[in-house]
Write a protein that holds these residues in place. Structure first.
Motif, PDB file in Angstrom:
ATOM      1  N   PRO A  52      -1.795   9.897   1.404  1.00  0.00           N
ATOM      2  CA  PRO A  52      -0.481  10.273   0.873  1.00  0.00           C
ATOM      3  C   PRO A  52       0.554  10.287   2.001  1.00  0.00           C
ATOM      4  O   PRO A  52       0.287  10.791   3.089  1.00  0.00           O
ATOM      5  CB  PRO A  52      -0.709  11.683   0.316  1.00  0.00           C
ATOM      6  CG  PRO A  52      -2.169  11.745   0.026  1.00  0.00           C
ATOM      7  CD  PRO A  52      -2.831  10.881   1.052  1.00  0.00           C
ATOM      8  N   GLY A  53       1.745   9.720   1.754  1.00  0.00           N
ATOM      9  CA  GLY A  53       2.815   9.666   2.753  1.00  0.00           C
ATOM     10  C   GLY A  53       2.783   8.410   3.595  1.00  0.00           C
ATOM     11  O   GLY A  53       3.717   8.144   4.347  1.00  0.00           O
ATOM     12  N   GLU A  54       1.727   7.622   3.498  1.00  0.00           N
ATOM     13  CA  GLU A  54       1.614   6.427   4.353  1.00  0.00           C
ATOM     14  C   GLU A  54       2.099   5.166   3.632  1.00  0.00           C
ATOM     15  O   GLU A  54       2.170   5.101   2.419  1.00  0.00           O
ATOM     16  CB  GLU A  54       0.163   6.245   4.806  1.00  0.00           C
ATOM     17  CG  GLU A  54      -0.274   7.311   5.812  1.00  0.00           C
ATOM     18  CD  GLU A  54      -1.651   7.028   6.392  1.00  0.00           C
ATOM     19  OE1 GLU A  54      -1.911   7.487   7.519  1.00  0.00           O
ATOM     20  OE2 GLU A  54      -2.476   6.361   5.719  1.00  0.00           O
TER      21      GLU A  54
ATOM     22  N   SER B 200       2.809   1.393  -0.787  1.00  0.00           N
ATOM     23  CA  SER B 200       3.505   2.611  -0.365  1.00  0.00           C
ATOM     24  C   SER B 200       2.976   3.847  -1.079  1.00  0.00           C
ATOM     25  O   SER B 200       2.796   3.849  -2.300  1.00  0.00           O
ATOM     26  CB  SER B 200       5.007   2.486  -0.633  1.00  0.00           C
ATOM     27  OG  SER B 200       5.662   3.709  -0.315  1.00  0.00           O
ATOM     28  N   ARG B 201       2.720   4.870  -0.274  1.00  0.00           N
ATOM     29  CA  ARG B 201       2.509   6.204  -0.841  1.00  0.00           C
ATOM     30  C   ARG B 201       3.561   7.145  -0.239  1.00  0.00           C
ATOM     31  O   ARG B 201       3.333   8.326  -0.064  1.00  0.00           O
ATOM     32  CB  ARG B 201       1.078   6.681  -0.556  1.00  0.00           C
ATOM     33  CG  ARG B 201       0.021   5.779  -1.211  1.00  0.00           C
ATOM     34  CD  ARG B 201      -1.375   6.342  -1.090  1.00  0.00           C
ATOM     35  NE  ARG B 201      -1.536   7.591  -1.856  1.00  0.00           N
ATOM     36  CZ  ARG B 201      -2.663   8.302  -1.884  1.00  0.00           C
ATOM     37  NH1 ARG B 201      -3.729   7.884  -1.206  1.00  0.00           N
ATOM     38  NH2 ARG B 201      -2.740   9.430  -2.574  1.00  0.00           N
ATOM     39  N   ASN B 202       4.718   6.543   0.115  1.00  0.00           N
ATOM     40  CA  ASN B 202       5.825   7.300   0.719  1.00  0.00           C
ATOM     41  C   ASN B 202       7.115   6.870   0.034  1.00  0.00           C
ATOM     42  O   ASN B 202       7.568   5.733   0.191  1.00  0.00           O
ATOM     43  CB  ASN B 202       5.880   6.992   2.228  1.00  0.00           C
ATOM     44  CG  ASN B 202       6.979   7.783   2.936  1.00  0.00           C
ATOM     45  OD1 ASN B 202       7.998   8.119   2.334  1.00  0.00           O
ATOM     46  ND2 ASN B 202       6.777   8.067   4.206  1.00  0.00           N
ATOM     47  N   PRO B 203       7.737   7.773  -0.714  1.00  0.00           N
ATOM     48  CA  PRO B 203       8.913   7.377  -1.514  1.00  0.00           C
ATOM     49  C   PRO B 203      10.111   6.929  -0.673  1.00  0.00           C
ATOM     50  O   PRO B 203      10.995   6.240  -1.184  1.00  0.00           O
ATOM     51  CB  PRO B 203       9.252   8.654  -2.300  1.00  0.00           C
ATOM     52  CG  PRO B 203       8.545   9.772  -1.593  1.00  0.00           C
ATOM     53  CD  PRO B 203       7.355   9.186  -0.902  1.00  0.00           C
TER      54      PRO B 203
ATOM     55  N   GLY C 260       7.952  -3.377  -1.263  1.00  0.00           N
ATOM     56  CA  GLY C 260       8.930  -4.460  -1.378  1.00  0.00           C
ATOM     57  C   GLY C 260      10.166  -4.261  -0.525  1.00  0.00           C
ATOM     58  O   GLY C 260      10.955  -5.186  -0.335  1.00  0.00           O
ATOM     59  N   SER C 261      10.352  -3.075   0.032  1.00  0.00           N
ATOM     60  CA  SER C 261      11.546  -2.831   0.861  1.00  0.00           C
ATOM     61  C   SER C 261      11.294  -3.273   2.302  1.00  0.00           C
ATOM     62  O   SER C 261      10.150  -3.449   2.726  1.00  0.00           O
ATOM     63  CB  SER C 261      11.929  -1.353   0.808  1.00  0.00           C
ATOM     64  OG  SER C 261      10.961  -0.560   1.466  1.00  0.00           O
ATOM     65  N   LEU C 262      12.372  -3.441   3.025  1.00  0.00           N
ATOM     66  CA  LEU C 262      12.279  -3.849   4.432  1.00  0.00           C
ATOM     67  C   LEU C 262      12.288  -2.616   5.327  1.00  0.00           C
ATOM     68  O   LEU C 262      13.058  -1.682   5.103  1.00  0.00           O
ATOM     69  CB  LEU C 262      13.460  -4.754   4.809  1.00  0.00           C
ATOM     70  CG  LEU C 262      13.494  -6.123   4.140  1.00  0.00           C
ATOM     71  CD1 LEU C 262      14.775  -6.874   4.529  1.00  0.00           C
ATOM     72  CD2 LEU C 262      12.259  -6.949   4.535  1.00  0.00           C
ATOM     73  N   VAL C 263      11.448  -2.670   6.350  1.00  0.00           N
ATOM     74  CA  VAL C 263      11.344  -1.536   7.262  1.00  0.00           C
ATOM     75  C   VAL C 263      11.359  -2.071   8.690  1.00  0.00           C
ATOM     76  O   VAL C 263      10.837  -3.156   8.966  1.00  0.00           O
ATOM     77  CB  VAL C 263      10.058  -0.724   6.969  1.00  0.00           C
ATOM     78  CG1 VAL C 263       8.815  -1.574   7.134  1.00  0.00           C
ATOM     79  CG2 VAL C 263       9.973   0.517   7.836  1.00  0.00           C
TER      80      VAL C 263
END
Lengths: 335, 335
Positions: free
Chosen positions: A35-37, A82-85, A90-93
């Motif tokens: 969770p969170g990762e 993703s387990r981090n909202p 699909g988003s860029l990081v």
């Protein structure tokens, strides 16, 4: 299951120049997401001169990478799982991450990379992530050039240097570059709009630079150190500003490197000098990126990318910065 | 008739250290005063490290003294005869003048020296003419120390250094001096109120300075250069300020002198560095002198004068600065 990734590790401390066994590429298993990762697929990895510093034992601006640790770099990627909202799939990081085609993180130290309308991802990342903010902050916040002043830039054909000269022109200054080949010098004046460029590998650098700066130097934007910095210091005007952005000439050295021989001009010419690390100034990124992207869209700020294909070639790509073998901003396209 | 004067002339360029024939003392005839001119009897001549620079061929902050020209120094004198209403007979005048017991000038570049109530002329001239404004401007305008920060001063027992440490204490800082003997170090801590002092001639300077600066260095007030500057740079905190006031270690050198080996800390520690020449800041003198004189009268700002008697001994007096043989501010009492 998150599967397997390819990743570069710090293998052996180099004696001086980067060696073929300085880093080693290995496969690693990726643990399932907690969770969170998030699981990130790296798209581009930025090659920056400062990466070499992270492999030294210097008391530096961040903790050194230890032998056995993953090699680190500045990257952009896409969130695959993703387990981090804060980082949806699909988003860029972007951020500082292992040289790896995929990695898992809890997102600390990373941030979403904005979409810049009208700009390719490669261009946006190549200019707006490191080189552009570095050029902008160093020139305007530290160098503070006034219209009509002369700005000299070393490593002028490099990722940062090519931008600094164009920003100086936007500010109404005379822009003079120092670069490592006649071809690069021609490119700077013919394509990038520099007023003059000097090949530091040919003839007497001080005299060539003197001829190119008939009104002396008001702002010296230093990326190199060594003889480039000395030539610049020799020709500084009273009250000049020296921006210490990089000292790549010394990063591979294992022996103590002398500072500039014309150091006395700090007094004789009443100079101000300031060093900086762009990582300190992420809070200014929205402002810097908006201005830089605007000039890019208007065609006032050009650049050149040197994209190396494949994670396997990342070490080769980094070495280019130390031989001047690159033509523009070096990035590795990871897959 | 204005009579005859004794005057030092630049006789022969020294190879390195000042030599006994670098300057020559001669008698000169003084022409009768023209309208606008004054005849000045020199009282004290200030010996400043920067005098040596004026004898070099460097591209400096003022034109060099040529062979055959009078040697110049910063002085205070009394107007003996006047045909210039700005400088009435009997008034005090100061400025840069020939090393001479008497001289004629039209007053350009000179200014009346104020009377400082409660201060001896020697003390007022010794502190308030050069060293005090230099210490004040360098520390407060450039170094900008905040209370609780650590200020390190090289040549701390010198004319400027002893004042900088006391000003740092007035500002609520930790003041640490670097000096050239155990006796000077004791004097700095016991008499001048420094928190600590380090003898650069004994042991490992970096380690001794590290022990004396447990919270690192925030402001480095540099008078020396060379190994002192390098030791300071090694221990700078992030965002530290380096005040380049003097680089006396290099003034006698005829060979190129390398800059600091720890120059890379400009970047690693994001340092600001600035050089200055106090002669640029005469406009601030009234403010600086008023503050300094106030602290002197309150006993918060002590000093030590090293007065050498007689114009004949002026060259010997100047040499003291380069051997560290002086105890405090060196001045020559001219007659």
């Amino acid at each position: 299951m998150s599967g397997v990734a390819k990743r570069w590790f710090y293998n052996k401390r180099p004696k001086g120049d980067l060696e073929s066994d300085t880093l080693a590429l290995r496969e690693v298993a990726l643990a399932p997401l907690q969770p969170g990762e998030i699981l990130v697929r790296t798209i581009y990895l930025s090659m920056d001169a400062t990466n070499r510093i992270w492999l030294s034992e210097w008391d530096s601006y961040m903790p050194p990478i230890r032998i056995g640790d993953p090699m680190l770099g500045i990257m952009i990627g896409e969130v695959e799982e993703s387990r981090n909202p804060a980082f949806p799939a699909g988003s860029l990081v972007s951020g500082i991450a292992p040289w790896s085609d995929r990695f898992v993180t809890d997102g600390a130290g990373f941030f979403p990379f904005p979409r810049f309308e009208g700009l390719d991802l490669a261009d946006a990342f190549g200019v707006l992530m490191v080189a552009g903010p570095t050029a902008y902050h160093g020139l305007f916040e530290i160098g503070q050039p006034k219209p009509g002043e002369t700005v000299v830039i070393s490593a002028a054909a490099g990722a940062v240097g090519m931008l600094v000269g164009q920003l100086a022109k936007i500010q109404g200054c005379r822009a003079v570059g120092i670069a490592g080949s006649d071809e690069k010098c021609r490119w700077l004046t013919q394509e990038m709009g520099f007023d003059a460029a000097v090949n530091y590998r040919q003839g007497d650098l001080v005299e060539a630079l003197r001829a190119a700066t008939p009104n002396g130097i008001d702002v010296l934007f230093e990326n190199v150190g060594g003889t480039c910095l000395d030539a610049g210091l020799t020709l500084m005007n009273n009250g000049g500003r020296v921006v210490i952005c990089g000292l790549i000439a010394s990063y591979n050295s294992t022996e103590p490197v002398p500072g500039p021989y014309m150091f006395r001009n700090m007094i004789m010419k009443r100079l101000k000098m300031e060093g900086f690390v762009i990582l300190d100034h992420f809070d200014r990124y929205p402002e810097y990126q908006a201005k830089l992207a605007g000039w890019m869209r208007e065609g006032k700020l050009k650049h050149r990318l040197h994209v190396v294909e494949g994670i396997d070639n990342a070490l080769t790509a980094l070495k280019l910065l130390y031989t001047g073998g690159n033509d523009g901003k070096v990035m590795v396209r990871m897959s």
